[in-house]
Design a protein around this motif. Structure first.
Motif, PDB file in Angstrom:
ATOM      1  N   PHE A   1      13.993 -30.533   5.147  1.00 36.22           N
ATOM      2  CA  PHE A   1      15.351 -30.494   4.595  1.00 36.22           C
ATOM      3  C   PHE A   1      15.888 -31.911   4.386  1.00 36.22           C
ATOM      4  O   PHE A   1      16.519 -32.207   3.371  1.00 36.22           O
ATOM      5  CB  PHE A   1      16.264 -29.705   5.534  1.00 36.22           C
ATOM      6  N   TRP A   2      15.662 -32.786   5.361  1.00 34.48           N
ATOM      7  CA  TRP A   2      16.171 -34.154   5.252  1.00 34.48           C
ATOM      8  C   TRP A   2      15.589 -34.890   4.042  1.00 34.48           C
ATOM      9  O   TRP A   2      16.249 -35.727   3.446  1.00 34.48           O
ATOM     10  CB  TRP A   2      15.850 -34.926   6.535  1.00 34.48           C
ATOM     11  N   LYS A   3      14.344 -34.586   3.703  1.00 33.38           N
ATOM     12  CA  LYS A   3      13.736 -35.238   2.542  1.00 33.38           C
ATOM     13  C   LYS A   3      14.444 -34.856   1.256  1.00 33.38           C
ATOM     14  O   LYS A   3      14.533 -35.647   0.321  1.00 33.38           O
ATOM     15  CB  LYS A   3      12.251 -34.855   2.451  1.00 33.38           C
ATOM     16  N   HIS A   4      14.948 -33.627   1.216  1.00 30.68           N
ATOM     17  CA  HIS A   4      15.605 -33.141   0.005  1.00 30.68           C
ATOM     18  C   HIS A   4      17.113 -33.393   0.018  1.00 30.68           C
ATOM     19  O   HIS A   4      17.735 -33.500  -1.038  1.00 30.68           O
ATOM     20  CB  HIS A   4      15.343 -31.634  -0.149  1.00 30.68           C
ATOM     21  N   HIS A   5      17.711 -33.510   1.213  1.00 23.11           N
ATOM     22  CA  HIS A   5      19.151 -33.735   1.341  1.00 23.11           C
ATOM     23  C   HIS A   5      19.404 -34.891   2.308  1.00 23.11           C
ATOM     24  O   HIS A   5      19.940 -34.696   3.408  1.00 23.11           O
ATOM     25  CB  HIS A   5      19.859 -32.476   1.840  1.00 23.11           C
ATOM     26  N   PRO A   6      19.021 -36.100   1.935  1.00 25.46           N
ATOM     27  CA  PRO A   6      19.176 -37.243   2.859  1.00 25.46           C
ATOM     28  C   PRO A   6      20.633 -37.562   3.172  1.00 25.46           C
ATOM     29  O   PRO A   6      20.919 -38.264   4.142  1.00 25.46           O
ATOM     30  CB  PRO A   6      18.499 -38.393   2.107  1.00 25.46           C
ATOM     31  N   GLU A   7      21.574 -37.064   2.351  1.00 29.11           N
ATOM     32  CA  GLU A   7      22.985 -37.354   2.590  1.00 29.11           C
ATOM     33  C   GLU A   7      23.560 -36.533   3.743  1.00 29.11           C
ATOM     34  O   GLU A   7      24.655 -36.822   4.234  1.00 29.11           O
ATOM     35  CB  GLU A   7      23.796 -37.078   1.310  1.00 29.11           C
ATOM     36  N   THR A   8      22.835 -35.501   4.191  1.00 24.44           N
ATOM     37  CA  THR A   8      23.330 -34.626   5.251  1.00 24.44           C
ATOM     38  C   THR A   8      22.630 -34.956   6.563  1.00 24.44           C
ATOM     39  O   THR A   8      21.409 -34.859   6.665  1.00 24.44           O
ATOM     40  CB  THR A   8      23.093 -33.148   4.897  1.00 24.44           C
TER      41      THR A   8
END
Length: 302
Positions: free
Chosen positions: A119-126
Motif C-alpha cells: 500500500f505504501w508503494k502506491h500511496h506514499p502520501e499516507t
C-alpha cells in the motif's frame, strides 16, 4: 418558543469577560478582541445585570475580579479550554493523512503488515501506523480496526468484510511424517497446540473436532497465549495447530505448514475492517484497498 438546553448568557459577553479577567484589563481585552474598551465594558455590565452580581471591582488604575467573578472565570476558562482542545483535534484530523490501524498480533504479523508494505508503494502520501494488541479495540486509539466476529445481516457502511475461508489442522511436514497422520482419528491422538489468549473467540480444538463429528479427548499438548508463537511451535515440530487459511496462505504456499488431514471446517465468523468515527478520508482509502481482491491490488502496480 423552545427553551434553550443551557442556562447561558450571550457568548459574546462571556468571551469579553474571559479576556478581561485573564488580562485584568478592559483595555487589553479590547485589543485582543479587536473592539473598543467601551464595547468590552458594555458587554460586562450587561453580564453583571444578567447575573445580578458584580464581577469586577473597578479602580482608577484598572480592574480586579470580585469573588463572584473569580468563580465564574474558573468555570468559563475550563469550558473554553475544552472547546479549544476539541476544535484543535478536529482541525488536526481534517488535515492529517496518517491512519492508525488496530490489529491483533496474529493479523498484523500474518496478514496486515505484508499488505501495508505494498500500500505504501502506491500511496506514499499516507502514513500508516499500527496499534498491535490482543486486547479489545479502543475506538479512541485508532481509525481502523481489523476484527473477527459475526457480521450483522445489514452491514453498515463503516464495516467492510475481508474474508472467512477454512480452518484446517496444520503442522510441519516432519511432524506429519513422524506421527503418520492420515485420518482424524490419528490427529486426535497426537500433541495439539492450544491457544489460551483472552478476549479472543477463536475456534478451539474441541470446537473443531465436534464440527467434524469426531471424538476428542484432551491429552498431550502445548498451551500458548499468542497465535504467532503457536505457529512457530508448529513449525518446530511440537504439535498440530489450527490454521485460518486466509491468514496462513504464505506459510502454506512455502510448505512450512501443511494440512495434516484433508478435512476442515468453514470459519464460523468473518474477518472485517471497521472504520471508526472521525477517521480521516485516508482511512476510507486504506479500507477500500484492503478489501480489494489480491489480483486487483497487484494489478495496480503492473
Amino acid at each position: 418558543m423552545a427553551k434553550r438546553p443551557y442556562d447561558m448568557p450571550s457568548m459574546t459577553s462571556l468571551a469579553c469577560f474571559e479576556s478581561a479577567a485573564r488580562h485584568q484589563s478592559f483595555k487589553l481585552a479590547a485589543a485582543e478582541l479587536n473592539v473598543t474598551p467601551a464595547a468590552v465594558s458594555h458587554q460586562i455590565k450587561g453580564l453583571e445585570r444578567d447575573l445580578g452580581r458584580q464581577l469586577f471591582r473597578r479602580h482608577h488604575r484598572g480592574v480586579e475580579l470580585s469573588e463572584s467573578g473569580a468563580y465564574l472565570f474558573i468555570a468559563v476558562q475550563r469550558g473554553f479550554e475544552g472547546i479549544s482542545d476539541s476544535v484543535s483535534q478536529l482541525r488536526i484530523r481534517a488535515e492529517r493523512t496518517d491512519v492508525v490501524v488496530h490489529a491483533s498480533t496474529a493479523v498484523s504479523a500474518l496478514w496486515l503488515t505484508p499488505r501495508l508494505a505494498t500500500f505504501w508503494k502506491h500511496h506514499p502520501e499516507t502514513i500508516v501506523s499500527q496499534h498491535v494488541s490482543d486486547e479489545p479495540v479502543a475506538t479512541s486509539n485508532c481509525d481502523l480496526s481489523i476484527e473477527y466476529g459475526p457480521l450483522p445481516d445489514d452491514v453498515p457502511d463503516s464495516i467492510r468484510p475481508l474474508f472467512n475461508g477454512q480452518i484446517l489442522a496444520l503442522g510441519s511436514p516432519a511432524f506429519k511424517e513422524q506421527n503418520r497422520i492420515e485420518t482424524l482419528d490419528d490427529l486426535a491422538h497426537v500433541p495439539l497446540i492450544h491457544l489460551t489468549a483472552e478476549d479472543r473467540d477463536w475456534t478451539k480444538w474441541s470446537d473443531w473436532f465436534e464440527a467434524l463429528n469426531t471424538d476428542y479427548e484432551e491429552g498431550r499438548g502445548f498451551w500458548v497465549n499468542n497465535y504467532v508463537v503457536a505457529l512457530g511451535a508448529a513449525q518446530d515440530d511440537m504439535g498440530a495447530v489450527l490454521g485460518w487459511t486466509e491468514l496462513l496462505g504464505d506459510r502454506m504456499a512455502t510448505g512450512k505448514l501443511v494440512p495434516l488431514v484433508p478435512e476442515g471446517i468453514a470459519t464460523p465468523k468473518d474477518f472485517y475492517v471497521r472504520i471508526h468515527p472521525d477517521a480521516p478520508p485516508s482511512a476510507n482509502r486504506l479500507a477500500d484497498w484492503l478489501t480489494q481482491p489480491l489480483t486487483m491490488r497487484q494489478s495496480a502496480f503492473g
